[in-house]
Design a protein around this motif. Structure first.
Motif, PDB file in Angstrom:
ATOM      1  N   SER A 337       1.075  -1.601  -0.020  1.00 36.92           N
ATOM      2  CA  SER A 337       0.080  -0.122  -0.043  1.00 36.92           C
ATOM      3  C   SER A 337       0.947   1.532   0.461  1.00 36.92           C
ATOM      4  O   SER A 337       1.090   2.228   1.111  1.00 36.92           O
ATOM      5  N   GLY A 347      -5.691  -6.570  -4.609  1.00 33.35           N
ATOM      6  CA  GLY A 347      -6.462  -7.447  -3.736  1.00 33.35           C
ATOM      7  C   GLY A 347      -8.029  -6.644  -3.776  1.00 33.35           C
ATOM      8  O   GLY A 347      -8.676  -6.932  -2.954  1.00 33.35           O
ATOM      9  N   VAL A 348      -8.363  -6.257  -4.982  1.00 26.09           N
ATOM     10  CA  VAL A 348      -9.292  -5.332  -5.126  1.00 26.09           C
ATOM     11  C   VAL A 348     -10.731  -6.144  -4.993  1.00 26.09           C
ATOM     12  O   VAL A 348     -12.095  -5.891  -4.635  1.00 26.09           O
ATOM     13  N   ARG A 351     -13.528  -6.767  -2.948  1.00 24.02           N
ATOM     14  CA  ARG A 351     -13.207  -6.109  -1.298  1.00 24.02           C
ATOM     15  C   ARG A 351     -14.428  -5.074  -1.615  1.00 24.02           C
ATOM     16  O   ARG A 351     -14.255  -4.677  -2.459  1.00 24.02           O
ATOM     17  N   ARG A 352     -14.937  -4.998  -0.079  1.00 25.99           N
ATOM     18  CA  ARG A 352     -15.789  -4.158  -0.410  1.00 25.99           C
ATOM     19  C   ARG A 352     -15.207  -2.891   0.332  1.00 25.99           C
ATOM     20  O   ARG A 352     -14.057  -2.661   0.593  1.00 25.99           O
ATOM     21  N   THR A 355     -12.697  -0.355   2.446  1.00 26.17           N
ATOM     22  CA  THR A 355     -12.225  -1.038   4.367  1.00 26.17           C
ATOM     23  C   THR A 355     -11.282  -1.491   4.322  1.00 26.17           C
ATOM     24  O   THR A 355     -10.534  -2.825   4.914  1.00 26.17           O
ATOM     25  N   LEU A 356      -9.958  -0.803   3.510  1.00 23.75           N
ATOM     26  CA  LEU A 356      -8.775  -1.366   3.599  1.00 23.75           C
ATOM     27  C   LEU A 356      -8.613  -0.053   4.606  1.00 23.75           C
ATOM     28  O   LEU A 356      -8.189   0.743   4.529  1.00 23.75           O
ATOM     29  N   ILE A 371     -19.115  -3.540  -3.065  1.00 24.47           N
ATOM     30  CA  ILE A 371     -18.858  -5.023  -4.031  1.00 24.47           C
ATOM     31  C   ILE A 371     -17.174  -5.201  -4.931  1.00 24.47           C
ATOM     32  O   ILE A 371     -18.544  -4.971  -5.943  1.00 24.47           O
ATOM     33  N   TRP A 372     -15.740  -4.831  -5.125  1.00 22.54           N
ATOM     34  CA  TRP A 372     -15.356  -4.125  -6.278  1.00 22.54           C
ATOM     35  C   TRP A 372     -15.155  -5.960  -7.326  1.00 22.54           C
ATOM     36  O   TRP A 372     -14.572  -6.878  -6.553  1.00 22.54           O
TER      37      TRP A 372
END
Length: 420
Positions: A337, A347-348, A351-352, A355-356, A371-372
């Protein structure tokens, strides 16, 4: 004699100026300021301010878009940017807000002034009392600078006007210049009674405030994007859109140096070190560079490797090309990151949104139910972030061709570790 030689040997010699870089930002450097104690503040496209002491950064986080300007006033640090806000550090409290991006700052002991593309100037008392709005001017304001006693303010704008304002009354006193092109930069030298300005058309001039006469140092490069005056007022540094730093010796009004500072791209920010020995500069590279003033041309250039958004598009497939053009300046693809204006895309998929861990999201994305995946990423660029996620920090952009969106999604699946 021997005793004298020994005594002289024991006297410490002044440290020689040296080249150095400040690395850690995840986007271009847009503004630089120096404090009397030697600290350096850097404003970046990555939405953050870096506060550097002994070349170690403290990250000041809170802006929701690119930070364009930063200033010390002796007691605090102020920053402003594309999120329309003026913030005070430590703490990052919003002490002022415009209706457009803020691109210039000036600080006196009692006030901070903001230059905004909404066509106005904000004058904000440092004691927190009610602010004054100067204007509207009829066009965006690019630069502001206080007189030494803080009673007057000089401003420059897109309409090419260089104005003087009375800070107490908020009234315009006069217009010194009506230039045919927008003026981007100002430097005021009150002891020697002149003001320098740099414009979109490359004009670089020094106006004598007593006689009205001008000295012209315009070269065939444009636009002028940065200016700084050395502490002893001898050297005026000028940065332009083609990546050069010109240094004017004001003692005899000659161009002392003209240095290609960047491998490619503009010089957006300039400042002299407190001792005047170094010139600090920022551009599209993710580091601030600092060169000894006397040996500029002997040193390396900024950005020894081109960022992905400037790489040859013919060397990429269409999906990678779409990412380089639309996403890479704000997002990394790595799991660590890296500091960017946007969160890492590693990791997208699945992933919601919002939220990272470790990224400061807008209120809109915090608690989002998006959600992506292929469908949502396609919709994001089909409709544009301003329509798909109103209120998000993402810049307004669309990818209008369906094939381009599909190629981008395929590239992201390969590059972000997605499982098919």
């Amino acid at each position: 004699m021997r005793g004298l030689v020994l005594a002289l040997a024991l006297i410490p010699l002044p440290a020689l100026a040296e080249f150095f870089t400040l690395k850690g930002h995840g986007g271009p450097i847009m503004g630089i300021a120096t404090a009397s104690d030697g600290r350096i503040a850097t404003a970046s496209f990555d939405n953050s301010v870096g506060l550097w002491a002994d070349r170690t950064p403290e990250w000041l986080e809170g802006h929701e878009a690119a930070v364009n300007a930063v200033a010390f006033n002796g007691t605090a640090i102020y920053s402003a940017g594309d999120d329309f806000t003026l913030r005070k550090w430590p703490g990052g409290d919003v002490v002022g807000r415009h209706q457009g991006k803020i691109v210039g700052l000036a600080a006196s002991k009692t006030h901070v002034a903001t230059a905004s593309w909404d066509g106005t100037i904000g004058v904000w008392p440092v004691n927190g009392t009610a602010h004054t709005t100067l204007g509207p001017t009829g066009s965006g304001v690019n630069a502001v600078v206080f007189s030494s006693d803080g009673t007057q303010l000089y401003s420059a704008g897109m309409d090419g006007s260089l104005r003087i304002w009375d800070v107490r009354s908020g009234q315009e006193i006069t217009r010194l210049i009506e230039h045919g092109f927008g003026i981007n930069e100002l430097v005021l030298n009150e002891p020697d009674n002149w003001i320098a300005y740099g414009a979109v058309d490359g004009v670089t001039r020094i106006l004598d405030l007593s006689t009205g006469e001008e000295r012209d140092f315009t070269l065939d490069r444009r636009p002028i994007l940065a200016m700084a005056l050395s502490p002893d007022r001898r050297f005026l540094a000028v940065g332009d859109g083609e990546g050069y730093i010109m240094v004017i010796d004001t003692s005899d009004w000659r161009i002392a140096q003209d240095f290609r500072a960047t491998l490619r791209g503009p010089v957006w920010a300039l400042a002299f070190s407190v001792d005047g020995e170094n010139i600090h500069a920022g551009g599209i590279d993710e580091a601030m560079y600092s060169w000894p003033v006397t040996t500029l041309s002997d040193r390396q250039q900024m950005a020894s490797a081109e960022p992905s958004f400037l790489q040859n598009p013919d060397e990429m497939d269409n999906g990678e090309r779409q990412f380089a053009r639309k996403c890479s300046i704000c997002h990394s693809l790595t799991p660590d990151s890296q500091r960017r204006a946007g969160p890492s895309l590693h990791g997208v998929f699945g992933r919601r949104a919002g939220t990272l861990p470790g990224y400061l999201y807008s209120d809109t994305l915090q608690g989002s139910d998006i959600i992506w995946n292929d469908e949502t990423i396609n919709a994001l660029f089909d409709e544009g972030p301003d329509h798909y996620i109103p209120g998000s920090k993402m810049p307004m952009q669309r990818i209008t061709q369906a094939q381009d969106r599909q190629d981008l999604i395929a590239f992201l699946r390969r590059a972000t570790g997605a499982r098919n």
